[in-house]
Design a protein around this motif. Structure first.
Motif, short mmCIF file in Angstrom:
data_model
loop_
_atom_site.label_atom_id
_atom_site.label_comp_id
_atom_site.label_asym_id
_atom_site.label_seq_id
_atom_site.Cartn_x
_atom_site.Cartn_y
_atom_site.Cartn_z
N GLY A 183 -27.21 -20.54 22.97
CA GLY A 183 -26.13 -20.95 23.86
C GLY A 183 -25.28 -22.11 23.38
N GLN A 184 -25.58 -22.68 22.21
CA GLN A 184 -24.83 -23.81 21.69
C GLN A 184 -24.16 -23.46 20.36
OE1 GLN A 184 -24.13 -26.75 23.14
NE2 GLN A 184 -25.20 -25.99 24.95
N ILE A 185 -22.96 -23.95 20.16
CA ILE A 185 -22.30 -23.79 18.87
C ILE A 185 -22.99 -24.67 17.85
CG2 ILE A 185 -20.17 -24.18 17.56
CD1 ILE A 185 -18.58 -23.43 20.02
N VAL A 186 -23.53 -24.05 16.81
CA VAL A 186 -24.25 -24.80 15.77
C VAL A 186 -23.48 -24.80 14.45
CG1 VAL A 186 -26.52 -24.44 16.82
CG2 VAL A 186 -25.65 -22.76 15.17
N GLY A 187 -22.39 -24.06 14.38
CA GLY A 187 -21.57 -24.05 13.18
C GLY A 187 -20.18 -23.54 13.50
N GLU A 188 -19.16 -24.17 12.89
CA GLU A 188 -17.78 -23.79 13.18
C GLU A 188 -16.89 -24.31 12.06
OE1 GLU A 188 -14.91 -23.96 17.12
OE2 GLU A 188 -16.18 -25.70 16.70
N ARG A 189 -15.96 -23.45 11.60
CA ARG A 189 -15.00 -23.88 10.59
C ARG A 189 -13.78 -22.99 10.66
NH1 ARG A 189 -16.50 -24.29 4.21
NH2 ARG A 189 -18.19 -25.59 5.07
N TYR A 190 -12.62 -23.57 10.26
CA TYR A 190 -11.35 -22.85 10.32
C TYR A 190 -10.58 -22.98 9.01
CZ TYR A 190 -12.38 -22.60 15.26
OH TYR A 190 -13.01 -22.35 16.47
N PHE A 191 -9.79 -21.97 8.75
CA PHE A 191 -8.89 -21.90 7.60
C PHE A 191 -7.79 -22.96 7.74
CE2 PHE A 191 -5.17 -19.69 5.60
CZ PHE A 191 -5.70 -19.49 4.33
N ASP A 192 -7.25 -23.40 6.62
CA ASP A 192 -6.15 -24.37 6.66
C ASP A 192 -5.01 -23.85 7.53
OD1 ASP A 192 -7.50 -26.04 4.97
OD2 ASP A 192 -6.38 -25.50 3.16
N GLY A 193 -4.53 -24.68 8.44
CA GLY A 193 -3.47 -24.29 9.35
C GLY A 193 -3.94 -23.64 10.62
N PHE A 194 -5.25 -23.41 10.74
CA PHE A 194 -5.85 -22.83 11.95
C PHE A 194 -6.68 -23.90 12.66
CE2 PHE A 194 -4.44 -19.10 10.03
CZ PHE A 194 -4.71 -17.98 10.78
N GLU A 195 -6.82 -23.73 13.97
CA GLU A 195 -7.72 -24.57 14.75
C GLU A 195 -8.36 -23.71 15.82
OE1 GLU A 195 -4.27 -26.46 17.65
OE2 GLU A 195 -4.92 -27.57 15.88
N ARG A 196 -9.18 -24.31 16.67
CA ARG A 196 -9.94 -23.51 17.63
C ARG A 196 -9.07 -22.79 18.63
NH1 ARG A 196 -10.10 -26.45 22.25
NH2 ARG A 196 -9.97 -28.72 22.11
N THR A 197 -7.83 -23.21 18.83
CA THR A 197 -6.93 -22.54 19.76
C THR A 197 -6.02 -21.53 19.08
OG1 THR A 197 -5.34 -24.35 19.56
CG2 THR A 197 -6.92 -24.47 21.39
N THR A 198 -6.13 -21.36 17.76
CA THR A 198 -5.31 -20.38 17.05
C THR A 198 -5.84 -18.97 17.33
OG1 THR A 198 -4.83 -21.97 15.29
CG2 THR A 198 -4.40 -19.64 14.83
N SER A 199 -4.97 -18.14 17.85
CA SER A 199 -5.35 -16.80 18.26
C SER A 199 -4.98 -15.79 17.18
CB SER A 199 -4.64 -16.46 19.57
OG SER A 199 -4.99 -15.19 20.04
N GLN A 200 -5.82 -14.76 17.04
CA GLN A 200 -5.55 -13.65 16.14
C GLN A 200 -5.69 -12.34 16.89
OE1 GLN A 200 -8.03 -15.39 12.42
NE2 GLN A 200 -7.29 -13.30 12.13
N ARG A 201 -5.09 -11.31 16.33
CA ARG A 201 -5.30 -9.96 16.87
C ARG A 201 -6.74 -9.55 16.61
NH1 ARG A 201 -2.53 -4.50 14.40
NH2 ARG A 201 -3.16 -3.04 16.03
N THR A 202 -7.36 -8.96 17.61
CA THR A 202 -8.75 -8.52 17.45
C THR A 202 -8.88 -7.23 16.69
OG1 THR A 202 -8.68 -7.24 19.49
CG2 THR A 202 -9.44 -9.53 19.66
N TRP A 203 -7.81 -6.47 16.59
CA TRP A 203 -7.94 -5.08 16.16
C TRP A 203 -9.03 -4.43 17.04
CZ3 TRP A 203 -4.65 -2.97 12.31
CH2 TRP A 203 -3.82 -3.90 11.68
N SER A 204 -9.96 -3.69 16.46
CA SER A 204 -10.86 -2.87 17.28
C SER A 204 -11.99 -3.64 17.96
CB SER A 204 -11.43 -1.72 16.45
OG SER A 204 -10.42 -0.76 16.21
N VAL A 205 -12.12 -4.92 17.73
CA VAL A 205 -13.02 -5.71 18.57
C VAL A 205 -12.60 -5.57 20.03
CG1 VAL A 205 -13.68 -8.08 19.17
CG2 VAL A 205 -13.77 -7.33 16.80
N ALA A 206 -11.32 -5.28 20.25
CA ALA A 206 -10.84 -5.06 21.62
C ALA A 206 -11.62 -3.95 22.33
CB ALA A 206 -9.36 -4.71 21.60
#
Length: 468
Positions: A183-206
């Motif tokens: 239940g806890q985030i134990v690891g997190e990292r983002y690409f340059d220019g991205f942050e936790r609020t940057t949204s992407q298309r899910t494609w078929s995860v939808a």
């Protein structure tokens, strides 16, 4: 040929290019009018979604959303002018021929961007809903908030698995990783220019989000998976499609014809077409339940079943947000629709890595969130149980089976049995490991030949977490 020459001349003139040179370069390979319309719709739709769902710059959109597109649209896309962006009204237009309106996509709260049909500029066609978005305070802890305890992140996980993922060891181009354990985030990292609020298309995860919405409707008694769908378009006496059940659709076993490729529903995704026209119009190619065939249409038809069961358009559009997404803190998620308000939950969802981690947590908790049962008891087992018909398997190598809008990992080294996943094109992964109480989310922009190895990365993460 005369129609194509006139139409290309109009495009070239709009671009300010010399007609003779441009025509000489394209003669014999001129895109059709349909291809130009589709390419313009693609550019309008994903520019709109990237800007107003994703919070991206036009430069990021050009590099990430409009590159490496389907090859059949490449020549048409190359002829298109820049998208025209009305930021105040959140409308994107792309001209493509001089005697038709541009292709237009417009943004709405909660529902993201919708594509207008070719031939109109009337954005009032697009349905809208008004929902109070729950507020998150800066001090609210994960998962309902975004603040993490300072001791939650594990450095050994970063070094052992994340460096490899962002360095290309597992293939592809990684933009975000979130790992949740207990239940806890134990690891997190983002690409340059991205942050936790940057949204992407899910494609078929939808599709897995769609199965979750259906699960809530089963819990509420609105639909039943074992009953025929009763879709209006199949209600004529004697129509054999009337035998298709919601379970058949969730299992990709409708039996409906989806040639030439079940994962290509361009007319709906960005062509301005309707689910009711395109997805519901196909004829049977096999008896329902007897043939597994991956098809976007099956997912869209499952949600159409829900719409017709609710029989209230506004209530239908509000349902996923009020009943599931906002209850579990998925506040950065947009579910897009066609222009008549049919959810396109086979692909057209934009969301963040953290929101997808919340979705995975809901399944680890068997559909219970903060003491409230949102999904039926055992729904997590239902979506992770092999469907009656399965994807072809040539030998006994590790493989992916199929449940109900989720994929099943079978026989991969270092990946426990019972692991299942929501998977999408270009490297979208939500991997659920019930045996270890772990969710692994990976987002990316992978292309053919550069695909991310989700099972190998899962094994590396689990090893780093010392959860054997």
């Amino acid at each position: 040929m005369l129609i194509e020459r006139v139409f290309v001349r109009g495009v070239v003139a709009a671009l300010g290019l010399g007609w003779g040179a441009a025509f000489a370069q394209t003669v014999g390979e001129l895109p059709s009018l349909r291809a130009m319309s589709q390419a313009a719709g693609y550019k309008a739709q994903f520019t709109c979604s990237g800007l107003f769902n994703g919070g991206k710059t036009l430069e990021q959109i050009a590099a990430q959303e409009l590159s490496n597109i389907y090859p059949d649209y490449g020549p048409a896309m190359a002829l298109l002018p820049d998208a025209q962006v009305d930021r105040e009204n959140k409308i994107v237009s792309v001209p493509y021929v001089n005697d038709m309106p541009p292709r237009i996509a417009a943004w709405r709260p909660h529902l993201g961007c919708g594509a207008l049909p070719p031939g109109t500029r009337d954005t009032d066609l697009l349905p809208q809903i008004d929902i109070d978005l729950p507020q998150r305070g800066s001090e609210d802890l994960w998962p309902m908030g975004d603040r993490l305890p300072p001791e939650s992140l594990q450095g050994d996980l970063e070094a052992a698995a994340f460096d490899g993922a962002f360095g290309g060891e597992f293939g592809g181009v990684t933009t975000a990783i979130v790992v949740v354990k207990n239940g806890q985030i134990v690891g997190e990292r983002y690409f340059d220019g991205f942050e936790r609020t940057t949204s992407q298309r899910t494609w078929s995860v939808a599709k897995s989000i769609g199965a979750t919405v259906i699960g809530a409707a089963v819990q509420d008694g609105i639909v039943s998976v074992d009953q025929p769908t009763e879709i209006d378009q199949w209600s004529a006496p004697g129509d054999p499609r009337a035998a298709i059940t919601l379970a058949n659709l969730l299992h990709m076993g409708s039996g409906l014809d989806s040639e030439p490729a079940g994962n290509r529903t361009d007319a709906i995704y960005f062509g301005g077409g309707l689910v009711t026209d395109h997805a519901a119009g196909n004829l049977l190619a096999a008896r329902p339940g007897e043939l597994w065939r991956y098809a976007n249409n099956d997912t869209m038809l499952a949600l159409l079943t829900l719409r017709q069961a609710i029989d209230d358009d506004e209530a239908y559009l509000r349902y996923p947000f009020e009943r599931v997404l906002y209850k579990i803190g998925m506040l950065n998620t947009h579910l897009e629709t066609d222009w008549q308000g049919n959810f396109i939950l086979s692909s057209q969802v934009w969301t963040t890595a953290r929101d997808l981690a919340r979705l995975g947590m809901l399944y680890l908790q068997d559909g219970v969130w903060e003491g409230e049962r949102l999904l039926p008891e055992g729904w997590a087992d239902y979506v992770a149980t092999p469907a009656p018909s399965q994807p072809p398997r040539a030998d006994q190598r590790p493989s992916r089976g199929y449940g109900a809008q989720f994929w099943l990992y079978q026989g991969y080294p270092g990946v426990p049995e019972g692991t299942y996943a929501a998977l999408g094109n270009r490297g979208q992964f939500v991997i659920i490991v019930p045996e270890r109480n772990v969710v692994i989310v990976r987002r990316g922009y992978d292309y053919s030949g550069e695909r991310f190895d989700g099972p190998a990365f899962t094994a590396a993460v689990l090893a780093a977490l010392n959860t054997e």
